[in-house]
Design a protein around this motif. Structure first.
Motif, PDB file in Angstrom:
ATOM      1  N   GLY A 507       0.733  -1.300   0.159  1.00 18.59           N
ATOM      2  CA  GLY A 507       0.116   0.002  -0.162  1.00 18.59           C
ATOM      3  C   GLY A 507       0.772   1.536  -0.096  1.00 18.59           C
ATOM      4  N   GLU A 508       0.350   2.155   0.254  1.00 18.76           N
ATOM      5  CA  GLU A 508       0.847   3.704   0.206  1.00 18.76           C
ATOM      6  C   GLU A 508       2.179   3.906   1.189  1.00 18.76           C
ATOM      7  N   HIS A 509       2.048   3.101   2.240  1.00 16.92           N
ATOM      8  CA  HIS A 509       3.266   3.172   3.250  1.00 16.92           C
ATOM      9  C   HIS A 509       4.232   2.089   2.963  1.00 16.92           C
ATOM     10  N   ASN A 510       4.220   1.553   1.712  1.00 15.26           N
ATOM     11  CA  ASN A 510       5.043   0.338   1.321  1.00 15.26           C
ATOM     12  C   ASN A 510       5.075  -0.757   2.310  1.00 15.26           C
ATOM     13  N   ILE A 511       3.948  -0.921   2.913  1.00 13.12           N
ATOM     14  CA  ILE A 511       3.806  -2.282   3.741  1.00 13.12           C
ATOM     15  C   ILE A 511       2.849  -3.203   2.964  1.00 13.12           C
ATOM     16  N   CYS A 512       2.585  -4.603   3.197  1.00 14.21           N
ATOM     17  CA  CYS A 512       1.838  -5.261   2.446  1.00 14.21           C
ATOM     18  C   CYS A 512       0.384  -5.090   2.772  1.00 14.21           C
ATOM     19  N   LYS A 584       6.623   1.427  -7.976  1.00 19.61           N
ATOM     20  CA  LYS A 584       7.206   0.350  -8.841  1.00 19.61           C
ATOM     21  C   LYS A 584       6.996  -0.986  -8.362  1.00 19.61           C
ATOM     22  N   LYS A 585       6.802  -1.217  -7.136  1.00 21.50           N
ATOM     23  CA  LYS A 585       6.658  -2.492  -6.947  1.00 21.50           C
ATOM     24  C   LYS A 585       5.387  -3.098  -7.336  1.00 21.50           C
ATOM     25  N   GLN A 586       4.236  -1.945  -7.093  1.00 25.78           N
ATOM     26  CA  GLN A 586       2.946  -2.346  -7.625  1.00 25.78           C
ATOM     27  C   GLN A 586       2.891  -2.804  -8.984  1.00 25.78           C
TER      28      GLN A 586
END
Length: 909
Positions: A507-512, A584-586
């Motif tokens: 998500g937006e906080h770079n947490i799963c 980028k991860k998404q």
């Protein structure tokens, strides 16, 4: 009210006046499918599956509301009427008065016995109930004894209300479906065969037969029958005051046939005369069969007291041998409790997550998470077929890293969610690796990573965010290639796909992302912006564990490279600096999922094992650093903890709000277990948990503090009353995993506190009000809820064996690394465990004559029989090559002498 007393080394117990406690029920089951719940007055139900209930289905409130229960009546000439089960209107009215009869319940694995003494009538009853290990029949053995000094005449009646249909019919055509009943009274009992079943699935002919048969102890048959409810209770009568008994209705002889009414397995036996001290015995057989031809062998096999008691002895022996682990500590009560904790995983395998009175949801079977966690206990108790089971389970993984959510009967039988709704629990990829790692270390079978397994396929694609319009039933439920061939990949490949897709779905906080929920199913209202820090910590730990297994595979096999699905390269080899960019991860995840939307290429590419391990390690270390820097909450006075979640507004769930702390246990468990929390942080977490989450005498650590709001942006748990289920109860599963995480990290006394708090609460019957075992949770007043069917039992047993007693595998070798506290050793300074390992049976005894505490002792010497084991400070090793030479079928004695730990001058300890 007397508390529970254990009576033998197998955990059998007794309790007086059990009917004075509400909600008590005991599980009975067979390997063949029959599952029962039995109360102290023989209420409860019996069923094979959702469609096949022999007795009327019950929920917890029915246990004191219903009068429809198993019963056995006696009419005493010149003395009156009594129920041997305690379920009569008169006996109900006498409760809590001097006229209440004395009662005692005894129970062990898969059997229950109730004794009642009727002082006014000078009679005593004893009813033993059990289900043979491989038959779908409940057996009731009844004894009525004359306690007077004169002969007494009495007439006995059996009374079993036969429901005989689907649980759905309780509120769906209950009366109409009784019209389908075809009822026969034959010489041995009452038989009910509904003509059909019908519901929204359609109309289906029925051939299943429900029955209640009865015999005297010598095999004699009943005299007269009351085959319908109306025949037995009579106009204006009830199940607790039946006119057939009180007014001596003559009944009907066999044979008799009827139809269209509620069936009753009720019949009368010939009057008997009991001499002083003499007992009369009876046997009742209650069950369901697929055809009439299946019933005679049941009646012929169990129709006398001798046969029933022999089957009882066999049943006891069978389940006692199954529970092949036992503990000896300073507390015999705790050791007996552990017998039941070790038995609970067998109940989970038989009952699934349904079919007990509190578990009145679902339609049987187990979910994905249950499947893998139940394997943990099998690995410790019955490892024989676990490899095949694990390999079959991987067939439930989709190529996008998600998985089937419902497990059918047998191994490898998967289906999508029964409601046809695409749902993704973001924690599901965690559990297969935990189980597979334990398997590899217990057995040394690193080769399982190279075993091939298919992938599950249905209409759900792109991790549940889209449907595959090209998929239909004709395609089948196995992933295919562009060449229309079923694709299989190694178990290592399955694990990589699961862990890597979880890493990239952020998500937006770079947490799963939380998606539809994680382990906590009640966090189900934050699917858009919710994130789970707790399980991001867990996945960081999993990435490190998988990297370690890959290195072990390379070292053990000498292999340098491995063939993997070509598309998997999309998720590997990305530059570490891209990890900090959620977008980028998404995009990376979407690119992979797009390539796998329908078919896959089926092409394989070669990947370096060392490069794979390095890639996973880099990802794990990035996650750990990210979480430490972003999610830590610094408290006051040496306290602190990790935020566990973000809600659907993208806000952190934990911290301080208006000065009040908000803390959840889940995030702390996986931060500790996954290696995210440093030792100094663990100390602060423990202090915070003790301050905000610990409930003295009520089970220990609760799931969360009271948020004092509904939080519709997080989940339904906040709608529950605080202290119930997922909202702030002492949820045993997470409390045990907290203990396990602390033990792993060396915080032994803290982990022991969590385990002991649960055990003490469970054994305090005056508060918990449950039979021995660990319940799903303890509510705010300390009562144990949702007993027996909990994954906490597997984790508790595993923690006691592999952490507290330190008996565990490492790449197939047996490691002995005790983490026992001084108070756990008996008065002679010993603690021991009997446990199987590598197909051999062991009795491991630790000798601590100086009563040293953990941290103060090391291993001085260790022997297995005459063999001296190598010792390495805190642990000893029995290597695999020696294990393989030991005789099977014998119990091998391992003796470990503990000695004072020596500190070198350069030691920092």
């Amino acid at each position: 009210m007397e508390h529970i007393q254990f009576t033998d080394k197998h955990g059998s117990f007794t309790i007086r006046q059990p009917e004075q406690t509400n909600y008590l029920y005991f599980p009975l089951a067979s390997e063949a499918g029959l599952k029962s719940a039995v109360t102290p007055t023989l209420g409860g139900d019996a069923k094979i599956d959702q469609e096949t209930f022999l007795l009327e289905p019950v929920s917890s409130e029915n246990l004191h509301n219903n009068r429809s229960s198993r019963n056995f009546w006696c009419r005493v000439e010149g003395g009156g009427v009594f129920s041997a089960t305690g379920a009569s209107a008169q006996q109900e009215a006498a409760k809590f008065t001097p006229q209440q009869e004395e009662s005692e319940l005894s129970a062990g694995f898969m059997w229950q016995r109730t004794k009642r003494t009727f002082q006014d009538l000078h009679l005593a009853s004893e009813i033993t109930m059990f289900i043979p290990k491989n038959q779908n029949v409940e057996i009731m053995h009844i004894s009525i004894r004359n306690l007077s000094e004169k002969t007494q005449e009495l007439t006995a009646y059996a009374a079993i209300p036969i429901y005989g249909r689907s649980a759905d019919n309780i509120r769906d055509h209950r009366n109409v479906t009784s019209m389908l009943h075809r009822i026969k009274a034959e010489k041995q009992g009452v038989f009910v065969c509904p003509t059909m079943s019908f519901d929204e699935k359609g109309h289906r002919p029925n051939h299943r037969i429900y029955y209640a048969m009865g015999f005297t102890g010598s095999g004699g048959a009943p005299t007269a029958f009351y085959p319908t409810v109306e025949d037995f209770i009579g106009e204006g009568g009830t199940f607790t005051h039946p006119r057939a008994v009180y007014e001596q209705f003559p009944g009907t002889p066999a044979p008799w046939e009827g139809a269209g009414k509620e069936a009753m397995g009720a019949f009368r036996f010939d009057p008997i005369a009991l001499a002083p001290g003499e007992a009369a015995e009876y046997v009742l057989l209650l069950g369901a069969a697929d055809s009439q031809e299946d019933i005679p062998h049941i009646s012929q096999g169990f129709h006398t007291s001798a046969q029933a008691l022999a089957a009882l002895a066999e049943t006891k022996s069978y389940w006692q041998e199954k529970v092949n682990v036992s503990f000896h500590t300073s507390s015999p009560e705790f050791d007996s409790l552990m017998k039941w904790v070790s038995f609970q995983p067998f109940l989970r395998r038989l009952f699934g997550c349904s079919f007990l009175p509190h578990h009145d949801y679902g339609r049987g079977g187990r979910g994905w998470r249950d499947l893998w966690q139940d394997c943990l206990s099998l690995l410790l108790l019955e490892p024989g077929n676990v490899r095949q089971m694990i390999a079959a389970n991987y067939g439930g993984v989709r190529i996008d890293g998600t998985n089937a959510t419902i497990i059918g009967s047998g191994d490898g039988n998967f289906q999508a969610d029964r409601n046809g709704i695409a749902r993704v629990w973001m924690d599901h990829a965690l559990w297969p690796l935990i189980t597979t790692k334990l398997y590899i270390h217990q057995t040394g079978d690193i080769g399982i990573l190279s075993q091939q397994a298919p992938y599950f396929k249905d209409a759900q694609t792109k991790r549940g965010t889209a449907l595959d319009p090209l998929w239909d039933n004709a395609y089948g439920n196995m992933q295919r290639t562009d060449g229309n061939e079923v694709y299989t990949g190694t178990i290592l490949e399955h694990l990589l796909i699961q862990q890597l897709t979880a890493f990239y779905e952020v998500g937006e906080h770079n947490i799963c992302r939380l998606r539809d929920a994680d382990w906590n199913d009640a966090l189900d209202m934050a699917s858009q912006h919710g994130e789970s820090v707790a399980f991001t910590c867990a996945y960081a730990g999993n990435l490190l564990e998988l990297a370690s297994l890959i290195r072990l595979l390379a070292d053990s096999s000498g292999t340098r490279h491995v063939e993997l699905l070509e598309e998997l390269g999309t998720l590997l080899g990305n530059r570490p600096e891209t990890y900090s960019d959620p977008g980028k991860k998404q995009e990376t995840l979407q690119a992979y999922c797009a390539r796998c939307r329908h078919n896959i290429s089926g092409k394989r590419a070669s990947f370096s094992l060392s490069a794979l391990a390095l890639d996973l390690t880099q990802k794990a270390h990035w996650l750990i650093g990210h979480i430490r820097s972003q999610e830590w909450i610094e408290g006051t006075d040496g306290e602190g903890w990790f935020n566990s979640y973000y809600d659907d507004h993208g806000q952190p769930v934990e911290g301080f709000q208006a000065g009040a702390p908000r803390m959840m246990l889940t995030g702390q468990v996986f931060a500790i277990m996954g290696g995210v929390a440093e030792d100094a942080q663990i100390q602060k977490i423990v202090k915070s948990a003790d301050h905000y989450l610990y409930r003295e005498g009520l089970g220990g650590y609760c799931l969360n503090t009271d948020f004092h709001e509904l939080k519709f942006d997080m989940g339904r748990m906040f709608g529950f009353a605080y202290g119930e289920k997922e909202n702030g109860s002492v949820f045993s599963h997470m409390a045990v995993m907290y203990a396990n995480a602390l033990y792993r990290r060396g915080f032994v006394r803290e982990g022991y506190k969590a385990l002991k708090s649960l055990a003490d609460a469970a054994m305090n019957f005056g508060t918990s009000r449950i039979y021995p075992g660990i319940p799903e949770y303890f509510r705010s007043d300390g009562r144990g809820m949702y007993h027996y069917l909990t994954g906490a039992a597997s984790w508790y047993m595993m923690t006691m064996i592999t952490e507290a007693f330190g008996v565990r595998g490492e790449a197939g070798d047996l490691i002995l690394e005790p983490k026992l506290l001084a108070e756990q050793f008996d008065s002679e300074g010993t603690a021991s465990i009997a446990v199987p390992f590598a197909g051999k049976d062991f009795q491991v005894t630790y000798i601590n004559t100086s009563t040293m505490d953990f941290g103060a002792y090391a291993i001085g010497s260790a022997t297995c029989g005459q063999e001296t084991l190598s010792v390495h400070g805190s642990f000893a090793i029995l290597p695999r090559h020696l294990l393989d030479t030991l005789q099977s079928g014998a119990t091998h004695q391992i003796t470990v002498q503990l000695t004072e730990k020596m500190y070198s001058p350069d030691s920092n300890e």
